[in-house]
Motif scaffolding. Structure first.
Motif, PDB file in Angstrom:
ATOM      1  N   UNK A 256     -15.126   5.706   3.047  1.00 22.09           N
ATOM      2  CA  UNK A 256     -14.266   5.284   1.939  1.00 22.09           C
ATOM      3  C   UNK A 256     -13.147   6.260   1.659  1.00 22.09           C
ATOM      4  N   UNK A 257     -13.358   7.554   1.923  1.00 21.54           N
ATOM      5  CA  UNK A 257     -12.298   8.540   1.756  1.00 21.54           C
ATOM      6  C   UNK A 257     -11.159   8.239   2.726  1.00 21.54           C
ATOM      7  N   UNK A 258     -11.505   7.890   3.945  1.00 24.35           N
ATOM      8  CA  UNK A 258     -10.487   7.599   4.956  1.00 24.35           C
ATOM      9  C   UNK A 258      -9.743   6.300   4.622  1.00 24.35           C
ATOM     10  N   UNK A 259     -10.450   5.333   4.073  1.00 27.29           N
ATOM     11  CA  UNK A 259      -9.779   4.102   3.642  1.00 27.29           C
ATOM     12  C   UNK A 259      -8.792   4.392   2.513  1.00 27.29           C
ATOM     13  N   UNK A 260      -9.213   5.230   1.588  1.00 30.95           N
ATOM     14  CA  UNK A 260      -8.332   5.586   0.472  1.00 30.95           C
ATOM     15  C   UNK A 260      -7.081   6.292   0.972  1.00 30.95           C
ATOM     16  N   UNK A 261      -7.239   7.167   1.945  1.00 32.07           N
ATOM     17  CA  UNK A 261      -6.083   7.865   2.526  1.00 32.07           C
ATOM     18  C   UNK A 261      -5.122   6.867   3.159  1.00 32.07           C
ATOM     19  N   UNK A 262      -5.674   5.957   3.954  1.00 26.95           N
ATOM     20  CA  UNK A 262      -4.827   4.963   4.634  1.00 26.95           C
ATOM     21  C   UNK A 262      -4.041   4.119   3.646  1.00 26.95           C
ATOM     22  N   UNK A 263      -4.723   3.554   2.644  1.00 26.66           N
ATOM     23  CA  UNK A 263      -4.055   2.637   1.721  1.00 26.66           C
ATOM     24  C   UNK A 263      -3.070   3.361   0.813  1.00 26.66           C
ATOM     25  N   UNK A 264      -3.408   4.568   0.374  1.00 28.62           N
ATOM     26  CA  UNK A 264      -2.476   5.298  -0.475  1.00 28.62           C
ATOM     27  C   UNK A 264      -1.197   5.645   0.292  1.00 28.62           C
ATOM     28  N   UNK A 265      -1.358   5.996   1.550  1.00 31.62           N
ATOM     29  CA  UNK A 265      -0.209   6.293   2.403  1.00 31.62           C
ATOM     30  C   UNK A 265       0.665   5.056   2.595  1.00 31.62           C
ATOM     31  N   UNK A 266       0.045   3.905   2.859  1.00 27.45           N
ATOM     32  CA  UNK A 266       0.804   2.671   3.075  1.00 27.45           C
ATOM     33  C   UNK A 266       1.476   2.196   1.793  1.00 27.45           C
ATOM     34  N   UNK A 267       0.762   2.263   0.669  1.00 27.85           N
ATOM     35  CA  UNK A 267       1.355   1.851  -0.602  1.00 27.85           C
ATOM     36  C   UNK A 267       2.578   2.695  -0.947  1.00 27.85           C
ATOM     37  N   UNK A 268       2.455   4.003  -0.764  1.00 30.05           N
ATOM     38  CA  UNK A 268       3.578   4.891  -1.061  1.00 30.05           C
ATOM     39  C   UNK A 268       4.771   4.587  -0.164  1.00 30.05           C
ATOM     40  N   UNK A 269       4.501   4.280   1.101  1.00 30.43           N
ATOM     41  CA  UNK A 269       5.591   3.960   2.032  1.00 30.43           C
ATOM     42  C   UNK A 269       6.341   2.715   1.583  1.00 30.43           C
ATOM     43  N   UNK A 270       5.618   1.704   1.110  1.00 29.16           N
ATOM     44  CA  UNK A 270       6.259   0.482   0.635  1.00 29.16           C
ATOM     45  C   UNK A 270       7.088   0.725  -0.627  1.00 29.16           C
ATOM     46  N   UNK A 271       6.505   1.461  -1.569  1.00 28.36           N
ATOM     47  CA  UNK A 271       7.130   1.592  -2.882  1.00 28.36           C
ATOM     48  C   UNK A 271       8.322   2.546  -2.857  1.00 28.36           C
ATOM     49  N   UNK A 272       8.174   3.707  -2.247  1.00 25.96           N
ATOM     50  CA  UNK A 272       9.246   4.719  -2.316  1.00 25.96           C
ATOM     51  C   UNK A 272       9.809   5.093  -0.963  1.00 25.96           C
ATOM     52  N   UNK A 273       9.313   4.463   0.119  1.00 18.51           N
ATOM     53  CA  UNK A 273       9.869   4.750   1.435  1.00 18.51           C
ATOM     54  C   UNK A 273       9.468   6.090   2.010  1.00 18.51           C
ATOM     55  N   UNK A 274       8.326   6.625   1.599  1.00 17.00           N
ATOM     56  CA  UNK A 274       7.860   7.894   2.162  1.00 17.00           C
ATOM     57  C   UNK A 274       7.456   7.706   3.622  1.00 17.00           C
ATOM     58  N   UNK A 275       7.538   8.781   4.378  1.00 17.82           N
ATOM     59  CA  UNK A 275       7.189   8.713   5.794  1.00 17.82           C
ATOM     60  C   UNK A 275       5.685   8.573   5.943  1.00 17.82           C
ATOM     61  N   UNK A 276       5.258   7.622   6.736  1.00 21.57           N
ATOM     62  CA  UNK A 276       3.826   7.406   6.919  1.00 21.57           C
ATOM     63  C   UNK A 276       3.224   8.490   7.795  1.00 21.57           C
ATOM     64  N   UNK A 277       2.080   9.000   7.345  1.00 21.41           N
ATOM     65  CA  UNK A 277       1.338  10.000   8.114  1.00 21.41           C
ATOM     66  C   UNK A 277       0.151   9.380   8.830  1.00 21.41           C
ATOM     67  N   UNK A 278      -0.261   8.197   8.391  1.00 24.11           N
ATOM     68  CA  UNK A 278      -1.466   7.553   8.936  1.00 24.11           C
ATOM     69  C   UNK A 278      -1.167   6.071   9.172  1.00 24.11           C
ATOM     70  N   UNK A 279      -1.816   5.482  10.165  1.00 26.63           N
ATOM     71  CA  UNK A 279      -1.681   4.043  10.374  1.00 26.63           C
ATOM     72  C   UNK A 279      -3.049   3.442  10.646  1.00 26.63           C
ATOM     73  N   UNK A 280      -3.070   2.160  11.002  1.00 26.25           N
ATOM     74  CA  UNK A 280      -4.335   1.459  11.146  1.00 26.25           C
ATOM     75  C   UNK A 280      -5.179   1.962  12.317  1.00 26.25           C
ATOM     76  N   UNK A 281      -4.572   2.726  13.224  1.00 25.57           N
ATOM     77  CA  UNK A 281      -5.314   3.256  14.361  1.00 25.57           C
ATOM     78  C   UNK A 281      -5.767   4.698  14.168  1.00 25.57           C
ATOM     79  N   UNK A 282      -5.393   5.300  13.050  1.00 28.55           N
ATOM     80  CA  UNK A 282      -5.722   6.710  12.833  1.00 28.55           C
ATOM     81  C   UNK A 282      -7.217   6.942  12.713  1.00 28.55           C
TER      82      UNK A 282
END
Length: 489
Positions: A256-282
């Protein structure tokens, strides 16, 4: 994180501004103090009391004049409307006096329980449950209705961790103030960061890594809601370093920690355009693949066939996956106590939404029709299953972004050439738009398109939407509500 100079104020009740009781005897009148020794009044402590009392009364006088002149009106910023929860509930229920009576917080055994209880003042039970849930998304939840991402499964005795407990209080107080960053939020944030830096500066306890990552993820959730891109990217870099530390020390993290990392990274990328550090294959824990025994459901809906060449093979594959997700949702009911099914659904959405975001970044800005379809597909994929996370930020943001692109296409000849696909985009966007200005703009756009001359009623409209991505089971109620609002104008 350690390079920044963070204040180290502890979050005590003295740090929180206290509202004074203006109705008391001392609150409404000046006080006259007599002294036997005339020199006493010259003391600095007495002078401070006099100046403080004088300033207080002057401020009260100004406030009274403003109140009399403005009556029942108050000033607010229009951008607050964009952060208003999509659902509003009636205030029929009174908040309980005992915080332990409220389900989401039965396990909140933190020291600042007085402030936590004050967060529910003037709130209904249902409003608080929704606000608290959304404030902690997508890191954890306290809900008993779902087996996914429960707090104690991820962090065990995490409320004994100062950084994590302060990060939770930061998230909750931020949400309780309608996502306005108050001085109290500053205090909780600074204390969270100070405890994180203390941990990093000392010998890092392997058992505390999960709590530290959880605290940083909650900080990221606050920062992307504030639009602070540099701070989000800094915290994501810190998480990457912690993951490297875990690998070097063979520390196992909860899935669940890894899921939280993935989704928080993706949400931030959508909202503010931050560079993604993780993707669905990480993370291997998020792996998903097509079911080879159900290959017949991975097909392209007929409405997209005219755009198949413009999409390209990779995007067509993603659309087929979204279409299969729709079939899956319509043919089965999810058991929220079934962890295996929830994890499968979470992985499914992760692989679909992550790839859609990549396609959105790779699509040329001039290819507006494809951009509209990608944004609409993301809305559909997100809304097809919201039993895990029901936060309003992502769908309302995507809907607003889609509206801006649709307006550009409306002024182009491309609209007539791809009218069916763009009408599908418009209806889906309006269905999941926030009530208010954005929803009204979608209604106006539909009228400008002459859509009412094609399908006069909702049943025909829903049949038309079925040529694309549209779940009658999941989307019917909000879709019909949007159509009825459109029909009234």
């Amino acid at each position: 994180m350690g390079d920044e100079s963070w204040p180290t104020t502890e979050p005590t009740t003295q740090n929180v501004p206290q509202r004074e009781n203006a109705g008391t005897e001392t609150g409404d009148k000046f006080r006259f103090i007599t002294f036997q020794d005339p020199n006493t009044i010259k003391l600095k402590s007495i002078q401070r009391v006099i100046r403080s009392h004088g300033a207080k009364k002057a401020l009260e006088g100004r406030k009274k004049k403003v109140t009399e002149s403005t009556g029942n009106f108050r000033h607010f910023k229009t951008d607050r409307l964009q952060n208003t929860p999509a659902k509003r509930h009636s205030h029929d229920y009174k908040a309980p006096g005992d915080i332990q009576q409220l389900d989401p917080f039965r396990s909140l055994s933190i020291s600042n329980s007085t402030r936590l209880q004050s967060l529910i003042t003037n709130s209904t039970v249902r409003d608080l449950c929704e606000t608290a849930s959304q404030a902690l998304e997508p890191v954890c939840n306290f809900a008993e209705t779902t087996a996914h991402q429960k707090f104690h499964r991820l962090f065990h005795d995490g409320f004994n961790d100062a950084a994590l407990s302060n990060a939770i209080m930061l998230s909750l107080s931020f949400a309780a103030n309608e996502y306005h960053f108050t001085q109290e939020c500053v205090t909780f944030k600074n204390t969270t960061i100070r405890h994180i830096n203390q941990r990093i500066g000392a010998a890092l306890d392997p058992k505390a890594v999960s709590q530290m990552i959880g605290a940083i993820l909650l900080l990221i959730g606050v920062e992307w809601r504030l639009g602070n891109k540099p701070r989000v990217e800094m915290h994501l870099t810190g998480i990457m370093q912690l993951l490297n530390f875990c690998d070097s020390k063979l520390i196992h993290l909860h899935d669940g920690i890894k899921r939280a990392i993935f989704w928080q990274d993706l949400n931030a990328a959508w909202i503010i355009g931050s560079e993604r550090r993780f993707n669905h294959k990480t993370f291997p824990e998020l792996h998903w693949g097509r079911n080879p025994f159900l290959s017949s459901i991975y097909t392209l809906p007929p409405g997209f066939e005219p755009l198949q060449h413009a999409f390209g093979d990779d995007l067509v594959t993603v659309i087929e996956d979204v279409y299969a997700l729709q079939h899956f949702r319509e043919s089965s009911d999810m058991d929220l106590d079934d962890s295996t099914s929830l994890i499968h659904m979470d992985n499914y959405q992760a692989w679909v939404e992550s790839r859609l975001f990549s396609h959105f970044l790779a699509t040329d800005e001039d290819n507006e029709v494809v951009l509209c379809c990608i944004l609409t597909l993301y809305l559909c994929a997100y809304m097809l299953f919201t039993d895990i996370w029901a936060g309003h930020f992502i769908p309302s943001h995507i809907s607003a972004k889609l509206l801006r692109v649709l307006r550009q296409v409306r002024r182009d000849v491309l609209w007539e050439g791809h009218k069916d696909a763009l009408l599908w985009c418009t209806i889906v966007g309006g269905t999941f738009a926030q009530l208010g200005v954005t929803r009204s703009e979608y209604i106006l756009l539909l009228h400008q398109s002459g859509y009412d001359a094609i399908f006069p009623d909702w049943k025909e409209t829903e049949s038309f939407l079925g040529n694309f991505i549209w779940s009658n089971k999941v989307f019917h109620t909000p879709g019909k509500a949007f159509w009825e609002a459109y029909s009234l104008h």
